[in-house]
Design a protein around this motif. Sequence first.
Motif, short mmCIF file in Angstrom:
data_model
loop_
_atom_site.label_atom_id
_atom_site.label_comp_id
_atom_site.label_asym_id
_atom_site.label_seq_id
_atom_site.Cartn_x
_atom_site.Cartn_y
_atom_site.Cartn_z
N ASP A 169 7.57 11.28 -0.60
CA ASP A 169 6.93 10.25 0.12
C ASP A 169 7.76 10.06 1.57
O ASP A 169 8.61 9.09 1.89
CB ASP A 169 7.44 8.87 -0.69
N ALA A 170 7.38 10.74 2.53
CA ALA A 170 7.83 11.01 3.75
C ALA A 170 6.83 11.26 4.88
O ALA A 170 5.88 11.84 4.41
CB ALA A 170 9.25 11.87 3.95
N LEU A 171 7.04 10.91 6.02
CA LEU A 171 6.22 11.23 7.09
C LEU A 171 6.94 11.80 8.34
O LEU A 171 7.95 11.22 8.65
CB LEU A 171 5.16 10.20 7.69
N LEU A 172 6.55 13.12 8.89
CA LEU A 172 7.26 13.77 9.82
C LEU A 172 6.45 13.51 11.05
O LEU A 172 5.28 13.89 11.13
CB LEU A 172 7.46 15.21 9.43
N ILE A 173 6.89 12.87 12.22
CA ILE A 173 6.14 12.59 13.33
C ILE A 173 7.04 13.08 14.54
O ILE A 173 8.23 12.87 14.93
CB ILE A 173 6.15 11.05 13.45
N SER A 174 6.26 13.97 15.26
CA SER A 174 6.56 14.40 16.56
C SER A 174 6.32 13.67 17.68
O SER A 174 5.29 12.78 17.64
CB SER A 174 5.99 15.71 16.99
N VAL A 175 7.41 13.42 18.49
CA VAL A 175 7.15 12.34 19.79
C VAL A 175 7.41 13.24 20.82
O VAL A 175 8.26 14.38 20.62
CB VAL A 175 8.19 11.32 19.92
N ALA A 176 6.77 13.10 21.91
CA ALA A 176 6.87 13.93 23.25
C ALA A 176 8.30 13.86 23.73
O ALA A 176 8.66 12.73 23.95
CB ALA A 176 5.84 13.70 24.37
N TYR A 177 8.76 15.06 24.23
CA TYR A 177 10.05 15.21 25.11
C TYR A 177 10.01 14.47 26.39
O TYR A 177 10.97 13.62 26.51
CB TYR A 177 10.32 16.75 25.35
N ALA A 178 8.86 14.11 26.79
CA ALA A 178 8.66 13.11 28.01
C ALA A 178 9.16 11.84 27.59
O ALA A 178 9.19 10.86 28.42
CB ALA A 178 7.21 13.21 28.54
N PHE A 223 0.63 -1.06 -0.01
CA PHE A 223 0.10 0.07 -0.13
C PHE A 223 0.77 1.25 0.10
O PHE A 223 0.38 2.34 -0.21
CB PHE A 223 -0.99 0.02 1.21
N LEU A 224 2.18 1.23 0.44
CA LEU A 224 3.00 2.32 0.51
C LEU A 224 4.19 1.83 -0.38
O LEU A 224 4.70 0.60 -0.35
CB LEU A 224 3.23 2.77 1.89
N PRO A 225 4.83 2.71 -0.95
CA PRO A 225 6.14 2.54 -1.77
C PRO A 225 7.36 2.03 -0.65
O PRO A 225 7.28 2.41 0.47
CB PRO A 225 6.79 3.67 -2.26
N GLN A 226 8.22 0.89 -1.14
CA GLN A 226 9.33 0.54 -0.38
C GLN A 226 10.15 1.66 0.14
O GLN A 226 10.70 1.45 1.27
CB GLN A 226 10.12 -0.35 -1.26
N ASP A 227 10.27 2.82 -0.57
CA ASP A 227 11.24 3.73 0.08
C ASP A 227 10.60 4.96 0.81
O ASP A 227 11.19 6.01 0.98
CB ASP A 227 11.93 4.35 -1.34
N THR A 228 9.37 4.71 0.99
CA THR A 228 8.77 5.64 2.25
C THR A 228 9.71 5.90 3.45
O THR A 228 10.18 4.89 4.08
CB THR A 228 7.54 4.98 2.70
N THR A 229 9.75 7.08 3.63
CA THR A 229 10.59 7.80 4.68
C THR A 229 9.77 8.07 5.96
O THR A 229 8.84 8.69 5.81
CB THR A 229 11.51 8.81 4.36
N VAL A 230 10.26 7.57 7.16
CA VAL A 230 9.79 8.23 8.48
C VAL A 230 10.88 9.28 9.16
O VAL A 230 11.90 8.50 9.35
CB VAL A 230 9.33 7.17 9.32
N ILE A 231 10.53 10.34 9.49
CA ILE A 231 11.70 11.22 9.85
C ILE A 231 10.86 11.53 11.25
O ILE A 231 9.66 12.15 11.47
CB ILE A 231 12.03 12.42 9.43
N THR A 232 11.29 11.29 12.59
CA THR A 232 10.68 11.69 13.66
C THR A 232 11.69 12.96 14.47
O THR A 232 12.72 13.10 13.93
CB THR A 232 10.71 10.58 14.78
N TYR A 233 10.75 13.69 15.28
CA TYR A 233 11.63 14.62 15.95
C TYR A 233 10.63 14.80 17.31
O TYR A 233 9.85 14.55 17.52
CB TYR A 233 11.71 16.00 15.05
N LEU A 234 11.57 15.48 18.26
CA LEU A 234 10.91 15.81 19.59
C LEU A 234 10.19 17.15 19.60
O LEU A 234 10.50 18.15 19.16
CB LEU A 234 12.06 15.71 20.57
N ALA A 235 8.89 17.01 20.17
CA ALA A 235 8.24 18.29 20.52
C ALA A 235 7.31 18.25 21.77
O ALA A 235 7.52 17.27 22.79
CB ALA A 235 7.41 18.53 19.11
N LYS A 236 6.45 18.74 21.91
CA LYS A 236 5.50 18.82 23.16
C LYS A 236 4.68 17.65 23.27
O LYS A 236 4.49 17.04 24.20
CB LYS A 236 4.72 20.11 23.17
N SER A 237 4.07 17.22 22.05
CA SER A 237 3.16 15.92 22.04
C SER A 237 3.31 15.26 20.63
O SER A 237 4.12 15.54 19.90
CB SER A 237 1.92 16.35 22.32
#
Length: 601
Positions: free
Chosen positions: A224-233, A200-214
């Motif tokens: 073909d990328a998704l940017l996801i913030s994860v909590a500093y906690a 359902f998604l291309p093999q080279d799909t990229t996920v880039i995470t970073y720290l934020a409030k939530s």
Amino acid sequence: MLMDDPRDWKARISSLEKAISETEEMMEVVRDDHADEVLAVFDAEMTDEMATPFEAIQVALGDMTPRQFLKLPARERPSSIPKPLRKMKKRGFYQLVKETMQVDNCIKVLQALYDFAGEGFTFFMDGYYDKKNLPVAPQCPPRSVMRTLVNQVSFDLSVIQHAVNQRRRHNGQVTEQGLAVAMADHLATMALGMAVDEGFLPQDTTVITYLAKSVRARLIPYYDALLISVAYASIQNGVHPTRDYLALPHEIGHHLYWNGRHPQSGAELRDLLLQNAAKAGITAGDWRLNWLEEIFCDTYALLLAGPVIVLDFQDMLDDDMSSHFREDTDKHPIPEIRPYIQTNILRRAKDDDGNVIYAHECDKLDENWRNWLAKHPLQASYRPRGTAAPMTGQAIVDALEPLITAILETVPGFVPTERDYTGMEGGNDLAKLYQEFQSNIMPDDDNKLVNMFLDGNGTEEELASILDSYSEISFLKHIEEVVKKKPDQIDSAEWLQLLRSFGWSSEGPLGSGGLTSNGSSFSLSVARINRNKDVLVAVTVLNDISCTLDLKDTQSNQTENIYCAANNTTNYTFKNVGSNAGRIIVTNATTAVFINYPAGS
């Protein structure tokens, strides 16, 4: 009007494009510093003839493989290697290479943003101010479109800057932030795997995470990328994940919802979901479609990670008790009954004999939620938006059965037929669900190309591909695929909607009250125009103060056209007295909130 002077927009656009270019140059320095450290670990040096650091390392080591070198004690390595790098083991090297790859991915995303936005800016400047051949809706001036595009690009630039800065090294060593986003990168990539493996998604799909409030997913339409913030906690020293990372599969679901395509037909996943929902009798105007995206994301997370997702969601609600706990915020299911919807989804996973795989866990999770609330939500009364009368929690859960069936029939390969997790092992201790998840260890051998390099294998082309992948998406082509018509036929009001949603938005596992996804409410004014065609209502922001809407749909034969523009601070309420349903769109700089309303509401 001075507020809409094309010279001002050209100046703003020029400055923003320069900021992107400057950021790219600074990111390249970070990437090159990482690459230099990769070389320094093995006391290697690049020459002009060498294409990658990996070639230089192979030359420096001779007959020894990189893996063998990393097993050497520090005292047996060349003294010219900086001390922190001289002690580096395989796990540390994996961390360094993955950081380098992610910084490189950030540069590619930034390049794609620059090209995508540049094409959009050129199109609007030409169509609104030079040739003036783009349709402009009343009460929705070109400056609203221009400001929205500037804001969207600025937001993404900021996110990408955060992602790179959190992967910088300090005195040759990874930082706590770097360890946290490395764990998030790994878990997010694992969560992405089911959708990629099923095609359902291309093999080279990229996920880039970073720290934020939530936890938030930033969906972008230009790469073909998704940017996801994860909590500093979520920061915690060690190789085991904290429960904060359990929100990642849900966020992956948002990217899949907007970007997934059927592996055989190539049809867009969200179109297939709507088609299957329609076959089940759930069509435009049905309140259940308001929740489709969120229920799909919950389904993806549950089928991937099992019962622990429900427990984590219950704890998340406990941590984030809100004023709309019993309310339908339009896009997210009512929080108080959502855990029951989730266990109902999980009960649809059965073995070959028809037995529910996680029946015991679901029963205990329902009991846990009921005990925490000190009441039975399934017997309580709620009012989903778009319903003619209040419904019990049980009636809502039952009414969602056809929608859940439609989702599962769209992605049958996601549904497990055997237990992937030990779960509670027949006991009653829900904490075992967390313990099983947190027993996972951050791997140091999960990249095929890096393993090839460590073993001295792989061609130069294969190793170079570690830092070589780029796919560009056209602004105008993307829009044309979304709306199925030529961009020059789209009026300014529809452009507002397109630029704030349709795969360019911020999403999270929890909604917020009222009309926005960030807790703000708006000051608005209303103008009514052109009552002879179907048009979505667009609302633009004047400032962040409290308000309601007052719109009356009085047409008996078709949806009334109503536009809302920010001209004053009058407060309103909404009532539809016509015979047709409609939809309101409330937007701010980065978010679009959709309110579907039924006829005669």
